[in-house]
Design an enzyme around this catalytic site. Structure first.
Site, PDB file in Angstrom:
ATOM      1  N   LYS A   1      -3.128  14.828 -10.319  1.00 54.39           N
ATOM      2  CA  LYS A   1      -2.422  14.486 -11.569  1.00 54.39           C
ATOM      3  C   LYS A   1      -1.573  15.667 -12.039  1.00 54.39           C
ATOM      4  O   LYS A   1      -0.503  15.476 -12.621  1.00 54.39           O
ATOM      5  CB  LYS A   1      -3.432  14.050 -12.631  1.00 54.39           C
ATOM      6  CG  LYS A   1      -4.124  12.738 -12.284  1.00 54.39           C
ATOM      7  CD  LYS A   1      -3.186  11.547 -12.412  1.00 54.39           C
ATOM      8  CE  LYS A   1      -3.064  10.695 -11.219  1.00 54.39           C
ATOM      9  NZ  LYS A   1      -2.153   9.547 -11.378  1.00 54.39           N
TER      10      LYS A   1
ATOM     11  N   TYR B   1      -8.826  14.395  -7.979  1.00 48.07           N
ATOM     12  CA  TYR B   1      -8.015  13.567  -8.885  1.00 48.07           C
ATOM     13  C   TYR B   1      -7.223  14.448  -9.843  1.00 48.07           C
ATOM     14  O   TYR B   1      -6.019  14.283 -10.011  1.00 48.07           O
ATOM     15  CB  TYR B   1      -8.933  12.618  -9.662  1.00 48.07           C
ATOM     16  CG  TYR B   1      -8.223  11.794 -10.709  1.00 48.07           C
ATOM     17  CD1 TYR B   1      -7.545  10.629 -10.359  1.00 48.07           C
ATOM     18  CD2 TYR B   1      -8.224  12.179 -12.055  1.00 48.07           C
ATOM     19  CE1 TYR B   1      -6.891   9.870 -11.318  1.00 48.07           C
ATOM     20  CE2 TYR B   1      -7.568  11.419 -13.012  1.00 48.07           C
ATOM     21  CZ  TYR B   1      -6.897  10.265 -12.641  1.00 48.07           C
ATOM     22  OH  TYR B   1      -6.241   9.527 -13.591  1.00 48.07           O
TER      23      TYR B   1
ATOM     24  N   ASN C   1       2.630   4.439 -10.563  1.00 47.71           N
ATOM     25  CA  ASN C   1       1.383   4.260 -11.309  1.00 47.71           C
ATOM     26  C   ASN C   1       0.148   4.174 -10.400  1.00 47.71           C
ATOM     27  O   ASN C   1      -0.942   4.531 -10.828  1.00 47.71           O
ATOM     28  CB  ASN C   1       1.505   2.979 -12.155  1.00 47.71           C
ATOM     29  CG  ASN C   1       0.169   2.548 -12.730  1.00 47.71           C
ATOM     30  OD1 ASN C   1      -0.305   3.110 -13.718  1.00 47.71           O
ATOM     31  ND2 ASN C   1      -0.468   1.562 -12.098  1.00 47.71           N
TER      32      ASN C   1
ATOM     33  N   ILE D   1      -8.380   5.328 -20.754  1.00 49.87           N
ATOM     34  CA  ILE D   1      -7.902   3.969 -21.043  1.00 49.87           C
ATOM     35  C   ILE D   1      -8.879   3.003 -20.382  1.00 49.87           C
ATOM     36  O   ILE D   1      -9.262   3.216 -19.213  1.00 49.87           O
ATOM     37  CB  ILE D   1      -6.481   3.758 -20.447  1.00 49.87           C
ATOM     38  CG1 ILE D   1      -5.497   4.846 -20.916  1.00 49.87           C
ATOM     39  CG2 ILE D   1      -5.964   2.346 -20.753  1.00 49.87           C
ATOM     40  CD1 ILE D   1      -5.195   4.863 -22.400  1.00 49.87           C
TER      41      ILE D   1
ATOM     42  N   THR E   1      -9.904   0.502 -18.208  1.00 51.26           N
ATOM     43  CA  THR E   1      -9.394  -0.223 -17.029  1.00 51.26           C
ATOM     44  C   THR E   1     -10.510  -0.237 -15.971  1.00 51.26           C
ATOM     45  O   THR E   1     -11.503   0.494 -16.123  1.00 51.26           O
ATOM     46  CB  THR E   1      -8.184   0.497 -16.405  1.00 51.26           C
ATOM     47  OG1 THR E   1      -8.643   1.751 -15.868  1.00 51.26           O
ATOM     48  CG2 THR E   1      -7.058   0.725 -17.393  1.00 51.26           C
TER      49      THR E   1
ATOM     50  N   ASP F   1       0.889  -1.161   0.000  1.00 45.24           N
ATOM     51  CA  ASP F   1       0.000   0.000   0.000  1.00 45.24           C
ATOM     52  C   ASP F   1       0.928   1.211   0.000  1.00 45.24           C
ATOM     53  O   ASP F   1       1.692   1.407   0.954  1.00 45.24           O
ATOM     54  CB  ASP F   1      -0.880  -0.036   1.261  1.00 45.24           C
ATOM     55  CG  ASP F   1      -1.822   1.160   1.336  1.00 45.24           C
ATOM     56  OD1 ASP F   1      -1.513   2.221   0.747  1.00 45.24           O
ATOM     57  OD2 ASP F   1      -2.864   1.039   1.996  1.00 45.24           O
ATOM     58  N   VAL F   2       0.869   2.014  -1.056  1.00 42.15           N
ATOM     59  CA  VAL F   2       1.856   3.104  -1.201  1.00 42.15           C
ATOM     60  C   VAL F   2       1.712   4.196  -0.140  1.00 42.15           C
ATOM     61  O   VAL F   2       2.583   5.048  -0.015  1.00 42.15           O
ATOM     62  CB  VAL F   2       1.805   3.750  -2.613  1.00 42.15           C
ATOM     63  CG1 VAL F   2       2.293   2.787  -3.675  1.00 42.15           C
ATOM     64  CG2 VAL F   2       0.415   4.294  -2.938  1.00 42.15           C
TER      65      VAL F   2
END
Ligand code: NAP
Length: 259
Positions: free
Chosen positions: A159, A155, A89, A188, A190, A62-63
């Protein structure tokens, strides 16, 4: 074999874009360190890579947990004696509502994963890269690190941070032969985008198919992208073919930001 023998940590590679990056780097000769919180998915990605003749290992990560980030960096360097590539990522979208409706904790959570998580990974990987006088870091930003949009405000703000973090680190570590770049995907297909559309579908009553078509139409090339479209960009940046590329932003968006 464009990255043969390189040791690569890819955060958030249990599925989505990260999975594609881990698989492509392994196909090109790297040892892919697959990380993320979902153990069965991480092990599935590693098995897929091994079945295709590549090398990979899964480390639960878990980052947002600094002690675990350090443990993973230490363990990988301890085992392989090098740490060549970090792909920051891992990311979450957060709630889709206007800025004034966000709670502070909702806002902070998106920053914790997308910004602080990437910072922690860079922090604990860079000392090893400095020690070996080489390294490559890629921040997966977004087209929304460059342009705005009237949705998921936290978000987009994270970014934009990722884009500038890459430039700062590129300048800080150029003298150590560490290159740092950002990648800016358009939409994308996902789980992140599927979840985003299914939430929109519930709110609007429109089908996911109809919403996907609308997303397709925003890309001049006529459709949204696939995880491999991003993985190939990352592969270029971390390969020696990009040895003069640092502090750069690679936009892969089917023309979205050109309109
Ligand atoms: P996704 O399908 O939701 O995958 C996200 C990955 O991040 C998963 O592997 C997830 O694994 C991991 N993750 C989430 N929270 C984590 C945490 N706290 N610690 C460690 N790993 C965590 O998303 P995606 O679409 O592949 O997106 C990947 C990156 O591309 C993100 O940074 C995103 O912002 C960026 N991006 C995506 C798009 C797009 O259209 N898809 C466009 C532009 C940019 P676990 O759940 O197993 O932890």
């Amino acid at each position: 074999m464009r990255v043969e023998g390189k040791v690569a940590i890819i955060t958030g590679s249990t599925y989505g874009i990260g999975e594609a990056i881990a698989k492509l780097l392994a196909k090109e000769g790297a040892i892919s360190i697959v990380t993320g919180r979902t153990e069965d998915e991480g092990r599935r990605v590693v098995e897929d890579i091994k079945r295709s003749g590549g090398r990979a290992e899964y480390y639960p990560l878990d980052v947002t947990q600094e002690s675990r980030v350090k443990e993973v960096a230490d363990a990988v360097y301890g085992k392989y004696g090098r740490l060549d590539i970090l792909v920051n990522n891992a990311g979450i979208a957060g709630p889709n509502k206007p800025t004034h409706e966000y709670t502070e904790s909702e806002w902070n959570r998106v920053f914790q994963v997308n910004v602080t998580g990437a910072f922690l990974c860079t922090k604990h990987v860079v000392p090893y890269m400095i020690r070996q006088s080489s390294g490559n870091i890629v921040y997966i930003s977004s087209i929304y690190g460059i342009i705005g949009a009237p949705d998921i405000p936290a978000y987009h703000a994270t970014k934009a941070s990722n884009r500038v973090m890459a430039k700062i680190d590129a300048l800080l570590y150029a003298k150590d032969n560490i290159r740092v770049n950002s990648v800016h995907p358009g939409f994308i297909w996902t789980p992140l985008v599927e979840d985003f559309l299914s939430e929109q579908s519930k709110k609007s009553g429109l089908s996911i198919e109809a919403l996907k078509k609308e997303l397709d139409s925003r890309h001049p090339i006529g459709h949204i992208g696939e995880p491999d479209d991003i993985a190939y960009g990352v592969l270029y940046l971390v390969s020696d073919e990009a040895k003069f590329v640092t502090g750069s932003e690679l936009i892969i968006d089917g023309g979205y930001t050109s309109t």
